[in-house]
Scaffold this active site. Structure first.
Site: not given
Length: 452
Positions: A90, A144, A165-166, A195, A244
């Site tokens: 990441r 993701n 997705c929350d 997103h 996002y």
């Protein structure tokens, strides 16, 4: 019922388990298989979950394992939340892009594409194992980038895979709370990709409450979205954008803020989670409280660059839900399970096959829209069509997602280059070539995929 959690050593697993502990319906989950390749993380997570279950004599049995096939076999439901490449991957997703003055973020922009390239093959392999060992299971994907991974897994399992997705569901609950309404009676008209979506109406007893919310400086200003986007821009759009979309509407601001801060989200999590697992190994009693404290610090710094702060010094406290056992995706996932196994129909915003819902996108493209879930499966609801701005952005990003999946499944560097070059947040083919070279050089898991 048996639930399998792929990535069971991950930080969000306790949310799911807490929700299971408080679930009193029938049938209910009686066995939870925790799959993870990292035995240290797995051991720490089992300790946390056992502490959380101390007051629940009928808690689901935990079965930790490093064997994918053992975990999946006979499952009724599978939660997928893997991180291929770990937190170092990441960090590289973010820094390779930032070094080229392009957005470095986990799911949005080129960092998300690099993450997907190395993750798609692993998740498709998992889908094949589920097809062979648990053919009747439904898969709830949290891995993701959720839209890309869900679409790739659907090539094996079809509509039995849905992405969760929350963010959209949390947006609906927060709007209901601000308006003083029962969130279970609120219906959101939401359209987009993961997103990348917009809340266009908030329906309550047949009335759209969004115009009232948009006109109220105080209420709109209390929302994270009001803080992130500014009231005037939200009103200009006439809808509330997924948070996002900050990275699209304020791209240069976001890139500059992250670079100037000196620390990315990945940098922060690498430090905090490494420290957590080291402390958890020696914590003994109290490891669950250590997890809670670490989660609170994580939550406080979420999207800090969009809120005028940094990962180390956030300036805006993230809104939280009253019951931590039902926060975010855990509550949505349990809702999906109840709807299917108990035929308790629910409407929620999920990542599902388009099936004609949004004209202009392929029927098998994964979109994020209101969906009815019942014992017969998942059914995206018809919705008014997006405007040209929304459809244009969705179409461009969906094309990028499909080139990314092709790159991941064929190993083609040319497909990967197309994905980077065509992304709206990458401003040139030259930059795209630099991104491709950088990710291959810095992330072994990407290099292992892109071989031709």
């Amino acid at each position: 019922m048996k639930l399998c959690i792929l990535g069971g050593g991950g930080f969000r697993t306790p949310y799911v388990y807490q929700a299971l502990l408080r679930d009193t319906g029938s049938p209910r989950v009686e066995e939870v298989a925790l799959y993870d390749v990292d035995e240290v993380r797995l051991h720490a997570m089992v300790a946390i979950l056992r502490e959380l279950a101390a007051d629940f004599p009928d808690a689901p049995v935990l079965k930790p394992t490093t064997s994918l096939h053992e975990a999946v076999e006979g499952s009724d439901y599978v939660f997928a939340a893997l991180r291929v490449g770990g937190l170092e991957g990441r960090r590289c997703d973010e820094h390779v892009a930032l070094d080229l003055n392009v957005l470095g973020q986990e799911t949005t922009g080129p960092g998300g594409l690099a993450y997907a390239i190395r993750t798609v093959p692993v998740m498709v392999e998992a889908a094949r194992a589920i097809r062979d060992l648990a053919p009747n299971a439904y898969v709830m994907n949290f891995t993701n980038p959720a839209g890309i991974i869900t679409e790739a897994m659907q090539s094996v399992l079809g509509d039995r895979v849905l992405g969760i997705c929350d963010t959209p569901s949390g947006l609906g609950r927060r709007v209901a709370g601000l308006m003083g309404l029962d969130h279970t009676r609120v219906q959101m008209d939401y359209v987009g990709l993961n997103h990348l979506g917009w809340m266009r109406r908030v329906m309550y007893d047949g009335r759209d409450l969004l115009p009232e919310l948009l006109a109220d400086d105080e209420k709109l200003g209390l929302m994270e979205e009001g803080h992130v986007f500014g009231l005037d821009w939200i009103r200009s759009l006439g809808s509330i954008p997924n948070e996002y979309l900050y990275y699209y509407y304020f791209n240069r601001d976001a890139v500059r803020t992250i670079i100037d801060s000196g620390a990315t989200r990945g940098d922060f999590l690498a430090r905090s989670q490494t420290d957590f697992y080291a402390r958890a190994a020696a914590a003994g009693d109290g490891v669950a409280e250590l997890w809670r404290q670490t989660v609170e610090r994580r939550s406080a710094s979420y999207m800090a660059e969009a809120k005028g702060g940094t990962q180390d010094e956030p300036t805006h406290t993230r809104e939280r839900e009253a019951d931590p056992a039902h926060q975010g995706y855990a509550g949505v996932a349990l809702g999906v399970m109840a709807a299917i196994s108990r035929n308790e129909p629910q409407t929620m915003i999920l990542n599902v096959r388009n099936q004609g819902t949004i004209k202009g996108l392929p029927d098998d493209a994964v979109v994020e829209v209101p969906t009815m879930v019942d014992a017969n499966g998942v059914h995206p609801l018809s919705t008014s069509q997006p405007d040209l701005h929304q459809l244009g952005l969705m179409s461009q990003v969906k094309d990028v997602e499909r080139h990314t999946i092709a790159a991941a499944l064929t190993g083609s560097k040319d497909e990967a280059l197309k994905a980077f070059a065509l992304h709206p947040l990458v401003d040139s083919v030259t930059v795209a070539r630099g991104l491709l070279a950088g990710y291959i050089e810095r992330i072994p898991e990407v290099a292992a995929v892109l071989t031709r």
